[in-house]
Write a protein that holds these residues in place. Structure first.
Motif, PDB file in Angstrom:
ATOM      1  N   THR B  32     -12.733 -57.259  64.123  1.00  0.00           N
ATOM      2  CA  THR B  32     -11.750 -56.290  64.394  1.00  0.00           C
ATOM      3  C   THR B  32     -10.938 -55.996  63.085  1.00  0.00           C
ATOM      4  N   SER B  33     -10.902 -57.217  62.250  1.00  0.00           N
ATOM      5  CA  SER B  33     -10.043 -56.892  60.850  1.00  0.00           C
ATOM      6  C   SER B  33     -10.682 -55.904  60.246  1.00  0.00           C
ATOM      7  N   PHE B  34     -12.042 -55.646  60.227  1.00  0.00           N
ATOM      8  CA  PHE B  34     -12.884 -54.440  59.243  1.00  0.00           C
ATOM      9  C   PHE B  34     -12.796 -53.196  60.012  1.00  0.00           C
ATOM     10  N   SER B  35     -12.175 -53.154  61.109  1.00  0.00           N
ATOM     11  CA  SER B  35     -12.181 -51.956  61.859  1.00  0.00           C
ATOM     12  C   SER B  35     -10.842 -51.209  61.774  1.00  0.00           C
ATOM     13  N   ASN B  36     -10.844 -49.893  62.076  1.00  0.00           N
ATOM     14  CA  ASN B  36      -9.678 -48.939  61.841  1.00  0.00           C
ATOM     15  C   ASN B  36      -9.022 -49.162  63.380  1.00  0.00           C
ATOM     16  N   THR B  37      -7.542 -49.416  63.310  1.00  0.00           N
ATOM     17  CA  THR B  37      -6.968 -49.910  64.586  1.00  0.00           C
ATOM     18  C   THR B  37      -7.002 -48.715  65.454  1.00  0.00           C
ATOM     19  N   ARG B  38      -6.707 -47.305  64.715  1.00  0.00           N
ATOM     20  CA  ARG B  38      -6.773 -46.301  65.685  1.00  0.00           C
ATOM     21  C   ARG B  38      -8.004 -46.064  66.361  1.00  0.00           C
ATOM     22  N   ALA B  39      -8.951 -46.569  66.003  1.00  0.00           N
ATOM     23  CA  ALA B  39     -10.497 -46.180  66.503  1.00  0.00           C
ATOM     24  C   ALA B  39     -10.955 -47.401  67.227  1.00  0.00           C
ATOM     25  N   LEU B  40     -10.062 -48.448  67.435  1.00  0.00           N
ATOM     26  CA  LEU B  40     -10.626 -49.788  68.115  1.00  0.00           C
ATOM     27  C   LEU B  40     -10.666 -49.158  69.514  1.00  0.00           C
ATOM     28  N   ALA B  41      -9.634 -48.888  70.197  1.00  0.00           N
ATOM     29  CA  ALA B  41      -9.812 -48.320  71.658  1.00  0.00           C
ATOM     30  C   ALA B  41     -11.099 -47.571  72.214  1.00  0.00           C
ATOM     31  N   GLY B  42     -11.354 -46.646  71.210  1.00  0.00           N
ATOM     32  CA  GLY B  42     -12.589 -45.949  71.554  1.00  0.00           C
ATOM     33  C   GLY B  42     -13.967 -46.606  71.167  1.00  0.00           C
ATOM     34  N   GLY B  43     -13.969 -47.541  70.546  1.00  0.00           N
ATOM     35  CA  GLY B  43     -15.222 -48.318  70.425  1.00  0.00           C
ATOM     36  C   GLY B  43     -15.067 -49.867  70.788  1.00  0.00           C
ATOM     37  N   ALA B  44     -14.346 -50.059  72.096  1.00  0.00           N
ATOM     38  CA  ALA B  44     -13.863 -51.336  72.294  1.00  0.00           C
ATOM     39  C   ALA B  44     -14.925 -52.348  72.456  1.00  0.00           C
ATOM     40  N   SER B  45     -16.384 -51.843  73.092  1.00  0.00           N
ATOM     41  CA  SER B  45     -17.532 -52.694  73.156  1.00  0.00           C
ATOM     42  C   SER B  45     -18.515 -52.698  72.085  1.00  0.00           C
ATOM     43  N   ASP B  46     -18.091 -52.006  70.933  1.00  0.00           N
ATOM     44  CA  ASP B  46     -19.015 -52.124  69.913  1.00  0.00           C
ATOM     45  C   ASP B  46     -19.028 -53.779  69.321  1.00  0.00           C
ATOM     46  N   LEU B  47     -20.219 -53.945  69.042  1.00  0.00           N
ATOM     47  CA  LEU B  47     -20.263 -55.465  68.649  1.00  0.00           C
ATOM     48  C   LEU B  47     -20.072 -55.429  66.999  1.00  0.00           C
ATOM     49  N   LEU B  48     -20.217 -54.247  66.190  1.00  0.00           N
ATOM     50  CA  LEU B  48     -19.755 -54.387  64.775  1.00  0.00           C
ATOM     51  C   LEU B  48     -18.375 -53.557  64.542  1.00  0.00           C
ATOM     52  N   PRO B  49     -17.833 -53.705  63.599  1.00  0.00           N
ATOM     53  CA  PRO B  49     -16.751 -52.892  63.229  1.00  0.00           C
ATOM     54  C   PRO B  49     -16.650 -51.666  63.629  1.00  0.00           C
ATOM     55  N   VAL B  50     -15.600 -51.270  64.121  1.00  0.00           N
ATOM     56  CA  VAL B  50     -15.468 -49.555  64.546  1.00  0.00           C
ATOM     57  C   VAL B  50     -14.940 -49.022  63.238  1.00  0.00           C
ATOM     58  N   ASP B  51     -15.669 -47.973  62.985  1.00  0.00           N
ATOM     59  CA  ASP B  51     -15.171 -47.115  61.738  1.00  0.00           C
ATOM     60  C   ASP B  51     -14.599 -47.987  60.457  1.00  0.00           C
ATOM     61  N   PHE B  52     -15.657 -48.634  60.014  1.00  0.00           N
ATOM     62  CA  PHE B  52     -15.554 -49.857  58.984  1.00  0.00           C
ATOM     63  C   PHE B  52     -14.477 -49.434  57.894  1.00  0.00           C
ATOM     64  N   THR B  53     -13.416 -50.244  57.733  1.00  0.00           N
ATOM     65  CA  THR B  53     -12.399 -49.943  56.654  1.00  0.00           C
ATOM     66  C   THR B  53     -12.050 -51.295  56.165  1.00  0.00           C
ATOM     67  N   LEU B  54     -11.699 -51.257  54.828  1.00  0.00           N
ATOM     68  CA  LEU B  54     -10.870 -52.588  54.361  1.00  0.00           C
ATOM     69  C   LEU B  54      -9.356 -52.592  54.554  1.00  0.00           C
ATOM     70  N   GLY B  55      -9.050 -51.307  55.011  1.00  0.00           N
ATOM     71  CA  GLY B  55      -7.805 -51.313  55.315  1.00  0.00           C
ATOM     72  C   GLY B  55      -6.782 -52.227  55.577  1.00  0.00           C
ATOM     73  N   ALA B  56      -7.039 -52.847  56.768  1.00  0.00           N
ATOM     74  CA  ALA B  56      -6.264 -54.057  57.066  1.00  0.00           C
ATOM     75  C   ALA B  56      -6.115 -55.034  56.190  1.00  0.00           C
ATOM     76  N   TYR B  57      -7.069 -55.338  55.374  1.00  0.00           N
ATOM     77  CA  TYR B  57      -6.908 -56.262  54.362  1.00  0.00           C
ATOM     78  C   TYR B  57      -5.764 -55.756  53.126  1.00  0.00           C
ATOM     79  N   ARG B  58      -6.031 -54.488  53.024  1.00  0.00           N
ATOM     80  CA  ARG B  58      -5.252 -53.932  51.955  1.00  0.00           C
ATOM     81  C   ARG B  58      -3.599 -54.007  52.384  1.00  0.00           C
ATOM     82  N   ARG B  59      -3.548 -53.633  53.544  1.00  0.00           N
ATOM     83  CA  ARG B  59      -2.274 -53.665  54.181  1.00  0.00           C
ATOM     84  C   ARG B  59      -1.549 -55.162  54.121  1.00  0.00           C
TER      85      ARG B  59
END
Lengths: 448, 292, 316
Positions: B32-59
């Motif tokens: 989850t931490s490597f996902s884009n929060t906005r995209a998480l709901a859409g890819g709820a059951s993906d086992l890999l990060p959704v829309d991979f980003t380091l954005g959360a860590y940057r935040r």
């Protein structure tokens, strides 16, 4: 005695040399003052920081220090701060909280300041300013923003169902058969086999997409859950507002509305309370395509529109049996604490926050909330439009005068406790709407 | 023997299952931490990060601009990570050292010394476990404020510096188990209580003390509401308080899931590193303890 | 309460020599001067940060107090109200359900884990992994699980459906308490296991050698040797987890907030709600006092039953 023991103990510790790197605010010199200001919404911090900067520029002797706490921490911290005398000078207040704080003498009435500076209260959206006057006629806040309710829907799901956006703007409902509003909801509901809610063979136990999402039973408030229905059915919360002395939860109009509304759960068009309680939130479920539409407050608009995989649009709440739409009108204001060292400076800041200089020039342009000032609302609409969001369905209530002031009452926390239990019970079909008779009696009992 | 071998296999199987159940939520946090929060709901059951980003860590590190942050469903705090890390280390270390030391002294008196009122006082200590924190938080805050210790390290550590009922209770129970003969031998050699305590009891209880220290360190590290109350100022702000902005943002909105997970992992990471470095030594010392 | 709590059984605590009959003042005082030195710092901390607030709380339970204005004394009114308070009794019932579920699963799992770790591996990695959930704050643990267990988008429910089963409303009226007990078991099992593990390490290997020479099976050894020797530590673990379990709050505040229809309105959540949301601090204090007495009683029984003051490990 205990106190002196404590002090002694701590003194011992101090002497034993545990290093401290304490810092305390230097006392204000001359007319200069630092205003301690708290808010909870981190999303709005940038715009109020901009207001603080503008305020400092206009009044160089005053500096505003903004501190943000998350919603859950905010009220605990504030209560503790009141007890210990470390409260901020000014803080963002909430309708459900300020009457209690005011009653306990923690807030400073603004009447003298308002009179002295001849603040024009008519610049705000009608009624907003009245929310911040307590029963004894004292004013504790000036409006800073307002919110209304509308329908947000998934444009893709709408297209699949063959419903046109124009239709969404003209929906009406009634407590008997739900009107065109329920028809749309039924048609938007799809089960696992692809059958729609209004088709034969629809399996209500295996719903893939609910026509309408849910945020719970709404307790005694129902702002985004049912207030737009009950009020467009001619119902009012109490005998008067603000400060009702009797509530109307046992009113037949309320009961028939709730009966119709919970019927949507029974028909499989809306998720059950168990499902809602077992979900992290309406926004996430909507974002995952589990809900075709939801009723939501304007403050969350941006969140819905920035969801990645879902395209949304907004429609107004449906027209009810009264022939009109309805939406609650609610809003925030800033309160000054009674214990502030700098009443003048605090007032100057509150006045600035409630002025066009902050609301129209800064807040409106951010397109996160609707500023309370009428002319600023227009600007905010424009800013939203520039961001590709048509927020007319929210503001239409203001234009058509179909807003109803949010209920503000004493004992609100106790009312909520009773109503949460009763409404949850009705929404999960453990009791029928007649349970509201008992609940209403309990609520009215609070007003002796 | 075959049966024993099968027992071991079954044991390992259970252990592996437990480890998987323990670890899966961590994997989920990481993903989850490597996902884009906005995209998480859409890819709820993906086992890999959704829309991979380091954005959360940057935040979390305060590296992203507000606009970037909001676009990914978060918000930007200004985070001076190293400063908060230092503060967390100072607070947790001082708390742990003080609490473990003073509590072990008390536990020694409660378990190995004979004096009138011993059991009565200990009982009172233990009943303090049952006082709900709601009641201690408010008066303690007022006290710390009256002492002028708001926004100081001392103010943050004070309530847990001298004891917690848990620590005293914990150590007493272990000290009770120490074989009396060793202690008596020391006594016969002419060692006083202070000497016995430092030379015999403490070294013999390395295992429990290390365990307690670890638990205390973690508890102190994770403490949130108290440091939020007394140490909101930048110079003493600890990591959990600094990362608190990710916890609850809007009353009804959706949390910044990716940011929250990144913040959580970030807050836990220093402890993991610390234990990885010190851990071997701690565990070794546990290994050599025990009663002879 | 009396000192019985601690020295439940008449038998001597090992390690300390049985008290001889008092003969002189000096002997009656025993190690008092040294003891004072040893307990003083902790006692100061205790008096200031625990005792004083607790006494204050006890006083407040006799008052009408809304936090922000001074309390007014009303005698036992809060306690009278409490007996007729349907929600209080419901809270007790719900809490008891939770505690039983949580304690049983957590203790059994922790015991199993501790024994497995002790017997199978000295691996740092295993021990580290087991403790990992405890590294994450309560609130975050609750959020993560709340999210993973979401009815519609949670990964767990997606797996359940993938297996061909019906989705489960984990926080609905039927499942909420077991779910919350499960979440907290997940967080605390490793922690509890480490406590037990530390206890296992205190048992001298010679005892096991003796048992194995006697030809006792593993199972028998566990029940006859390990468990009795673990008694002081198990007493500690049980008392701590029962008390901790009674004070469950964060998980519920984050997930169900007491619902649905009071199904998870545990006593601590009720107290908190009364104190900070409804500003009924006096009544909240009365609720806490009752909870306190209840817990003290339970702890007393536990210590008494488990004869916590002694292990069966005797001096050689």
């Amino acid at each position: 005695m205990k106190r002196s023991l404590a002090v002694a103990g701590a003194a011992v510790l101090l002497l034993t040399g545990c290093g401290t790197s304490g810092s305390s605010e230097p006392a204000a010199a001359g007319g200069a003052a630092t205003i301690d200001y708290w808010l909870w919404d981190v999303g709005q911090q940038p715009q109020y920081q901009a207001c603080a900067d503008a305020f400092h520029k206009a009044n160089p002797q005053y500096t505003v220090k903004i501190t943000q706490y998350g919603w859950d921490d905010y009220w605990n911290t504030l209560t503790t701060a009141f007890v210990s005398g470390t409260a901020p000078d000014v803080f963002t207040g909430h309708l459900s909280r300020y009457p209690e704080f005011a009653a306990q003498g923690q807030l400073m009435p603004l009447d003298d300041f308002v009179a002295k500076d001849k603040v024009d209260l008519s610049i705000y959206q009608d009624g907003l300013a009245d929310l911040w006057v307590t029963k004894d006629g004292k004013r504790y806040g000036l409006p800073k923003d307002f919110d209304t309710v509308a329908v947000i829907y998934n444009t893709e799901k709408l297209k699949e169902a063959g419903i046109k956006p124009e239709e969404m703007a003209e929906l009406s409902w009634n407590p008997q058969d739900g009107g065109t509003y329920e028809k749309v909801i039924a048609h938007l509901t799809v089960d696992k086999n692809g059958k729609r809610g209004d088709e034969p063979g629809f399996d209500k136990t295996k719903v893939a997409t609910y026509g309408i999402g849910s945020n719970g039973s709404g307790a005694g408030f129902g702002q985004t859950e049912w207030s737009m229905y009950t009020m467009s059915n001619g119902w009012q919360y109490g005998d008067q507002n603000p400060w009702p002395t009797k509530f109307n939860y046992a009113d037949p109009k309320f009961k028939e509305t709730i009966k119709w509304f919970t019927g949507l759960i029974d028909k499989g068009y809306m998720p059950s309370l168990d499902i809602v309680n077992s979900g992290v939130g309406m926004i996430d479920a909507y974002g995952a395509g589990k809900y075709a539409m939801v009723t939501e407050g304007s403050w969350n608009t941006k969140t819905f529109f920035s969801l990645k995989d879902v395209k949304s649009a907004i429609a107004p709440t449906p027209i009810g049996p009264t022939g009109k739409r309805a939406s609650l009108l609610n809003g925030l204001a800033d309160n000054i604490t009674a214990g502030t060292d700098n009443p003048e400076a605090s007032w100057a800041w509150v006045k600035f926050l409630a002025s066009p200089a902050c609301q129209e020039e800064i807040v409106a342009k951010e397109a996160t909330v609707f500023p309370a000032i009428k002319t600023a609302t227009v600007k905010a609409e424009k800013a939203f439009a520039e961001a590709g969001i048509d927020v007319k369905p929210f503001t239409i209530h203001v234009d058509e005068k179909t807003t109803h002031l949010a209920p503000i009452a004493e004992h609100w926390a106790d009312i909520t406790a009773t109503m949460t239990e009763t409404m949850d019970s009705i929404f999960s079909f453990k009791s029928d709407v007649n349970a509201l008779d008992q609940a209403n009696a309990t609520v009215n009992g609070l007003f002796g | 023997m075959g049966s024993i071998r099968w027992g071991r296999v079954a044991g390992w199987a259970v252990l592996v299952v437990v480890m998987l159940v323990t670890l899966f939520p961590f994997y989920w946090m990481l993903r989850t931490s490597f996902s884009n929060t906005r995209a998480l709901a859409g890819g709820a059951s993906d086992l890999l990060p959704v829309d991979f980003t380091l954005g959360a860590y940057r935040r979390v590190l305060g590296l992203s601009t507000t606009a970037e942050a909001i676009a990914e469903g978060g918000s930007s705090g200004t985070v001076s990570f190293w400063l908060y890390l230092r503060n967390s280390i100072v607070v947790s270390t001082v708390t742990t050292l003080g609490q473990v030391f003073f509590s072990s002294m008390a536990a020694y008196a409660f378990s190995r010394l004979r004096w009138p009122g011993r059991n009565a006082l200990f009982t009172v200590f233990v009943t303090a476990l049952m006082v709900p924190p709601i009641f201690t938080t408010l008066p303690n805050f007022v006290l710390v404020k009256d002492l002028g210790l708001l926004n100081t390290y001392l103010g943050i550590v004070l309530p847990h510096l001298l004891m917690t009922p848990f620590a005293v209770f914990f150590l007493r129970q272990f000290f009770l188990g120490i074989n009396a003969s060793v202690e008596e031998a020391a006594r016969i050699d002419g060692a006083g209580h202070v000497r016995t305590f430092f030379r015999i009891v403490l070294p013999m209880s390395k295992g429990p003390i290390a365990t307690l220290a670890i638990l205390t360190y973690i508890t102190s590290w994770n403490d949130y509401f108290w440091p939020l109350l007394v140490g909101k100022a930048e110079n003493v702000r600890v990591l959990t308080v600094a990362l608190g902005i990710f916890r609850s943002q809007t009353p009804q909105g959706s949390p910044d899931w990716a940011g929250l997970m990144a913040a959580t992992l970030f807050a836990a990471l220093p402890i993991m590193v610390l234990f990885a470095v010190l851990g071997r030594r701690v565990i070794d010392s546990i290994g050599y303890t025990g009663v002879k | 309460m009396t000192s019985d709590t601690v020295r439940a059984a008449p038998r001597a605590t090992p390690g300390t020599v049985p008290d001889p009959p008092p003969r002189s003042l000096r002997q009656r005082l025993g190690d008092l001067p040294v003891a004072i030195m040893f307990v003083l710092p902790a006692t100061i901390g205790f008096a200031v940060f625990y005792l004083w607030p607790a006494l204050r709380g006890a006083y407040l339970s006799l008052t009408k107090f809304n936090v922000l204005t001074p309390p007014t004394f009303i005698g036992l009114e809060n306690y009278e109200r409490l007996f007729g308070d349907r929600l209080f009794w419901n809270a007790l019932k719900v809490t008891a359900e939770y505690v039983v579920l949580n304690i049983v699963t957590q203790t059994v799992a922790a015991m199993l884990l501790a024994v497995l770790m002790y017997r199978l591996t000295k691996s740092m990695v295993v021990r580290g992994v087991v403790l990992l959930p405890y590294l994450v704050a309560n609130v975050v643990v609750a959020l993560v699980w709340y999210w993973m267990l979401d009815f519609q988008i949670g990964v767990v429910n997606n797996m359940i459906e993938w297996l061909g089963l019906d989705r489960v409303a984990f926080f609905g009226s039927d499942w909420a308490i077991p779910t919350i007990a499960g979440i907290n078991t997940w967080r605390h099992t490793g922690y509890t296991a480490l406590l037990i593990f530390a206890g296992l390490q205190m048992i001298p290997p010679s005892v096991y050698e003796a048992a194995s020479i006697d030809g006792a099976s593993e199972w028998k050894t566990f029940w006859r040797v390990t468990l009795p020797l673990l008694r002081p530590v198990m007493a500690l673990v049980m008392v701590l987890s029962v008390i901790g379990s009674f004070q469950v709050f964060d998980t519920i505040a984050v997930t169900t907030a007491g619902g649905p229809i009071n199904a998870t309105r545990v006593i601590y959540f009720y107290i908190y709600d009364m104190a900070f949301n409804r500003f009924n601090f006096g009544y909240a204090a009365a609720l806490s006092s009752v909870l306190f007495v209840l817990l003290a009683g339970i702890a007393y029984l536990q210590l008494r039953l488990s004869r916590a003051g002694e292990s069966d490990l005797r001096g050689s």
